[in-house]
Scaffold this active site. Structure first.
Site: not given
Length: 180
Positions: A97, A100
């Site tokens: 991600c 993230c």
């Protein structure tokens, strides 16, 4: 008197790696790079570079002073989050991600900034499908604040966030005592 480089019938010098010059290009002889440095920026990279036997690859860790953000799993969730004396901010993330990874420094900063007032843990989305389903995590990264073993209403936040917005998000939640 120095001699000029030999030329072909067309009057041009042969290509640099042709056998006309008498040299051959050997594989691996072109470029030898030094090993990468042991540190990157102000952080020292530590941790395994390959997957452990029978497991997934573990990302390298960054060594810092102050509070550390720990990854926890399903088996540790109750003790670390639901039974904690401090409010706990759970950061649901995945190694694939991009957002993230963008907020990771902000989360690390918050762990140091709010040490003693707030515990922050991370949960790997891919390794903990039961928690993802139970807490209905639909986007990454997802932040959820827990107090007294319950989710704080209005504490869910999805997506990347700046440090300033993170403070705006977190301060009111830490000052309230309402839980679901």
């Amino acid at each position: 008197m120095a001699s000029a480089p030999s030329t072909t019938a067309s009057g041009l010098a042969p290509p640099p790696f042709s056998s006309a010059r008498g040299a051959r290009l050997l594989p691996g002889a072109l470029l030898r790079l030094p090993p990468p440095p042991a540190s990157v920026g102000s952080f020292r990279v530590v941790g395994p570079a390959a997957a452990p036997p029978g497991g997934r690859r573990i990302a390298s860790a960054r060594v810092r002073c102050g509070a550390a953000v720990r990854f926890i799993g399903q088996s540790e969730f109750e003790a670390e989050v639901l039974q904690s004396d401090l409010p706990v901010l759970v950061d649901f993330v995945a190694d694939w991600c991009g957002p993230c990874r963008l907020i990771a420094p902000v989360v690390d900063w918050a762990a140091e900034e709010y040490e003693g007032r707030l515990k922050i843990v991370k949960i790997d989305h891919d390794a903990n499908p039961q928690l993802i389903e139970e807490y209905k995590v639909y986007g990454l990264p997802s932040l959820i604040l827990f107090k007294d073993g319950k989710e704080v209403p209005g504490s869910r936040r999805e997506g990347a966030i700046t440090k300033a917005k993170f403070k705006e998000y977190l301060e009111p939640l830490l000052s309230t005592s309402t839980v679901a």
